[in-house]
Scaffold this motif. Structure first.
Motif, PDB file in Angstrom:
ATOM      1  N   ARG A  52       0.827  -1.206   0.000  1.00 40.25           N
ATOM      2  CA  ARG A  52       0.000   0.000   0.000  1.00 40.25           C
ATOM      3  C   ARG A  52       0.862   1.257   0.000  1.00 40.25           C
ATOM      4  NH1 ARG A  52      -3.057  -3.387   3.100  1.00 40.25           N
ATOM      5  NH2 ARG A  52      -2.162  -2.682   5.065  1.00 40.25           N
ATOM      6  N   ASP A  53       1.961   1.219   0.741  1.00 46.92           N
ATOM      7  CA  ASP A  53       2.869   2.369   0.762  1.00 46.92           C
ATOM      8  C   ASP A  53       3.490   2.591  -0.616  1.00 46.92           C
ATOM      9  OD1 ASP A  53       4.241   4.459   2.161  1.00 46.92           O
ATOM     10  OD2 ASP A  53       6.059   3.218   2.104  1.00 46.92           O
ATOM     11  N   ARG A  54       3.910   1.505  -1.270  1.00 46.12           N
ATOM     12  CA  ARG A  54       4.514   1.624  -2.599  1.00 46.12           C
ATOM     13  C   ARG A  54       3.495   2.147  -3.611  1.00 46.12           C
ATOM     14  NH1 ARG A  54       6.258  -3.652  -4.120  1.00 46.12           N
ATOM     15  NH2 ARG A  54       4.366  -3.863  -5.326  1.00 46.12           N
ATOM     16  N   VAL A  55       2.268   1.648  -3.544  1.00 43.66           N
ATOM     17  CA  VAL A  55       1.224   2.108  -4.472  1.00 43.66           C
ATOM     18  C   VAL A  55       0.928   3.588  -4.237  1.00 43.66           C
ATOM     19  CG1 VAL A  55      -1.241   1.889  -5.020  1.00 43.66           C
ATOM     20  CG2 VAL A  55       0.190  -0.147  -4.844  1.00 43.66           C
ATOM     21  N   LEU A  56       0.900   4.004  -2.976  1.00 41.32           N
ATOM     22  CA  LEU A  56       0.664   5.406  -2.672  1.00 41.32           C
ATOM     23  C   LEU A  56       1.775   6.276  -3.262  1.00 41.32           C
ATOM     24  CD1 LEU A  56      -0.951   7.602  -1.192  1.00 41.32           C
ATOM     25  CD2 LEU A  56       0.466   7.140   0.814  1.00 41.32           C
ATOM     26  N   LYS A  57       3.024   5.844  -3.116  1.00 41.54           N
ATOM     27  CA  LYS A  57       4.139   6.597  -3.689  1.00 41.54           C
ATOM     28  C   LYS A  57       4.038   6.660  -5.208  1.00 41.54           C
ATOM     29  CE  LYS A  57       7.431   5.781   0.045  1.00 41.54           C
ATOM     30  NZ  LYS A  57       8.664   5.108   0.448  1.00 41.54           N
ATOM     31  N   GLU A  58       3.655   5.557  -5.830  1.00 42.72           N
ATOM     32  CA  GLU A  58       3.500   5.542  -7.287  1.00 42.72           C
ATOM     33  C   GLU A  58       2.380   6.490  -7.717  1.00 42.72           C
ATOM     34  OE1 GLU A  58       2.933   1.454  -8.290  1.00 42.72           O
ATOM     35  OE2 GLU A  58       5.042   0.945  -7.989  1.00 42.72           O
ATOM     36  N   HIS A  59       1.290   6.522  -6.970  1.00 44.86           N
ATOM     37  CA  HIS A  59       0.185   7.428  -7.304  1.00 44.86           C
ATOM     38  C   HIS A  59       0.622   8.883  -7.166  1.00 44.86           C
ATOM     39  CE1 HIS A  59      -3.608   4.809  -7.424  1.00 44.86           C
ATOM     40  NE2 HIS A  59      -2.570   4.008  -7.521  1.00 44.86           N
ATOM     41  N   LEU A  60       1.377   9.161  -6.115  1.00 53.00           N
ATOM     42  CA  LEU A  60       1.863  10.532  -5.937  1.00 53.00           C
ATOM     43  C   LEU A  60       2.815  10.921  -7.065  1.00 53.00           C
ATOM     44  CD1 LEU A  60       2.456  10.651  -2.073  1.00 53.00           C
ATOM     45  CD2 LEU A  60       0.631  11.734  -3.369  1.00 53.00           C
ATOM     46  N   ALA A  62       2.817   9.683 -10.103  1.00 52.29           N
ATOM     47  CA  ALA A  62       1.993   9.850 -11.309  1.00 52.29           C
ATOM     48  C   ALA A  62       1.283  11.194 -11.282  1.00 52.29           C
ATOM     49  CB  ALA A  62       0.975   8.712 -11.416  1.00 52.29           C
ATOM     50  N   ARG A  63       0.807  11.590 -10.112  1.00 49.46           N
ATOM     51  CA  ARG A  63       0.124  12.875  -9.988  1.00 49.46           C
ATOM     52  C   ARG A  63       1.082  14.023 -10.287  1.00 49.46           C
ATOM     53  NH1 ARG A  63      -2.686  13.725  -4.506  1.00 49.46           N
ATOM     54  NH2 ARG A  63      -3.785  11.888  -5.245  1.00 49.46           N
ATOM     55  N   GLN A  66       1.663  14.049 -14.068  1.00 47.43           N
ATOM     56  CA  GLN A  66       0.472  14.560 -14.759  1.00 47.43           C
ATOM     57  C   GLN A  66       0.327  16.070 -14.569  1.00 47.43           C
ATOM     58  OE1 GLN A  66      -2.682  12.234 -13.104  1.00 47.43           O
ATOM     59  NE2 GLN A  66      -2.357  10.502 -14.493  1.00 47.43           N
TER      60      GLN A  66
END
Length: 101
Positions: A52-60, A62-63, A66
């Motif tokens: 979950r931490d890694r996915v959150l970092k990836e989303h940030l 990507a944001r 973008q």
């Protein structure tokens, strides 16, 4: 009679030792399985937290990408708008000058 009694007691004691050995083995196996289940559960929780931490970092990340891309696109679009507006103003000025003469 005494000898038979001693033999019977030795047999009972040996049987009790065997029963105790099996019971302790069973009990230790159950304890081990319980600890193993707990360890697997903790590992699962920790792995989930890491993912979950890694996915959150990836989303940030990507944001951020973008946002930068949209900002760059908006900047280019605004520059084109300014050029087109300036060109339209020049055309209008030339036309009004032509009409007024």
């Amino acid at each position: 009679d005494r000898q038979a009694h001693l033999e019977n007691e030795k047999t009972c004691q040996a049987a009790a030792v065997v029963i105790q050995r099996y019971w302790r083995g069973y009990y230790q196996t159950q304890e081990y399985r319980s600890l193993l289940t707990g360890a697997v559960h903790i590992q699962s929780l920790v792995r989930g937290l890491i993912v979950r931490d890694r996915v959150l970092k990836e989303h940030l990340a990507a944001r951020i990408i973008q946002t930068a891309w949209r900002g760059k696109f908006a900047s280019v679009a605004y520059k084109v708008y300014k050029v087109e507006k300036f060109a339209a103003t020049l055309i209008q000025t030339a036309w009004r000058r032509f009409v007024c003469e």
